[in-house]
Scaffold this active site. Sequence first.
Site, mmCIF file in Angstrom:
data_model
loop_
_atom_site.group_PDB
_atom_site.id
_atom_site.type_symbol
_atom_site.label_atom_id
_atom_site.label_comp_id
_atom_site.label_asym_id
_atom_site.label_seq_id
_atom_site.Cartn_x
_atom_site.Cartn_y
_atom_site.Cartn_z
ATOM 1 N N GLU A 144 -48.812 14.928 27.350
ATOM 2 C CA GLU A 144 -49.599 15.859 28.172
ATOM 3 C C GLU A 144 -50.453 15.116 29.205
ATOM 4 O O GLU A 144 -51.381 15.689 29.770
ATOM 5 C CB GLU A 144 -50.501 16.748 27.294
ATOM 6 C CG GLU A 144 -49.789 17.605 26.273
ATOM 7 C CD GLU A 144 -48.955 18.756 26.866
ATOM 8 O OE1 GLU A 144 -48.931 18.890 28.101
ATOM 9 O OE2 GLU A 144 -48.330 19.486 26.087
ATOM 10 N N HIS A 172 -56.843 18.476 24.376
ATOM 11 C CA HIS A 172 -55.855 19.528 24.118
ATOM 12 C C HIS A 172 -55.672 19.591 22.607
ATOM 13 O O HIS A 172 -55.494 18.553 21.959
ATOM 14 C CB HIS A 172 -54.525 19.220 24.807
ATOM 15 C CG HIS A 172 -53.380 19.988 24.220
ATOM 16 N ND1 HIS A 172 -53.370 21.375 24.172
ATOM 17 C CD2 HIS A 172 -52.225 19.583 23.626
ATOM 18 C CE1 HIS A 172 -52.251 21.770 23.579
ATOM 19 N NE2 HIS A 172 -51.547 20.706 23.234
HETATM 20 P P1 13P Z 1 -48.282 14.062 22.181
HETATM 21 O O1 13P Z 1 -47.976 13.527 20.799
HETATM 22 O O2 13P Z 1 -47.325 13.526 23.214
HETATM 23 O O3 13P Z 1 -49.729 13.835 22.531
HETATM 24 O O4 13P Z 1 -48.014 15.641 22.174
HETATM 25 C C1 13P Z 1 -48.701 16.503 21.323
HETATM 26 C C2 13P Z 1 -48.854 17.869 21.881
HETATM 27 O O5 13P Z 1 -49.650 18.633 21.386
HETATM 28 C C3 13P Z 1 -48.031 18.282 23.052
HETATM 29 O O6 13P Z 1 -48.452 19.488 23.582
HETATM 30 ZN ZN ZN Z 2 -49.720 20.701 22.190
#
Ligand code: 13P
Ligand code: ZN
Length: 261
Positions: free
Chosen positions: A109, A132
Amino acid sequence: MKEVINQVAEVAGYLWQKGWAERNGGNITVNITDCVDNAVRSLPPLLPAIAIGKQLPFLKGQFFYAKGTGKRMRDLARRPMDNGSIIRICDDCEHYEIVAEHPVLPTSELPSHLEIQNYLMASGTRYKATLHTHPIELVAMSHSKQWLDSHHLTQVLWSMIPETLAFAPLGIGVVPYALPGSILLAESTLEQIKQHDVVLWEKHGVFAVGEDIMEAFDQVDVLNKAAVLYMTACNMGFTPDGMSQQSVQEIQQVFHLPTHR
Ligand code: 13P
Ligand code: ZN
């Protein structure tokens, strides 16, 4: 810098405990430029430069801690430098280099995180952290059309408990479903975060910003608590009344709550 990374680790632990971080779910970036010393500034890149996918002019030479893609928050809580890395944005503002501590590729992200970090730099705010995560109740609500109206969702969440309004005075924005990790998701999130404390990604999660990562976490926590209260009342067999519009407006006036970022 140690203090900032320790706080990231602390928040990662909370995300796991809350059930918001299944497997590798969620990600964090923090702008650490102000606290990197000369030793880190002169570190050579661990890998060739990687394309961001777009040019972000306000990030030239900035340093970030970023969670690694595929890495677990519960592991990051104990070993932040094994489950994330320090990246530096190249002078062309279109690539980044991993400079420490291991060649851990940053989160998928990253487009959303960097797009918003670029906006935060451009607008000269004190915000340094972006988060996030996948908070259960807010994501559940995003599965019904009636909650995808940002104004309606905000009004209902604010009316659950006075603190929601006080600590999330800009409310929650909504971004229609978009492919995880996409530029479209990043650009849609940017438009919403300009006007809201937290942005809900339909059928996926939320995105929040803060002066530090604890503040970004608190924003999500406050809004998700309101969602839990709403659902708890529904589970008890009634739709909650919510505070009246008059009570909501009274708090906005008495506490001089901001109406825009
Ligand atoms: P990542 O492991 O790449 O951070 O992705 C996790 C996620 O929540 C994608 O929306
Ligand atoms: Zn996610």
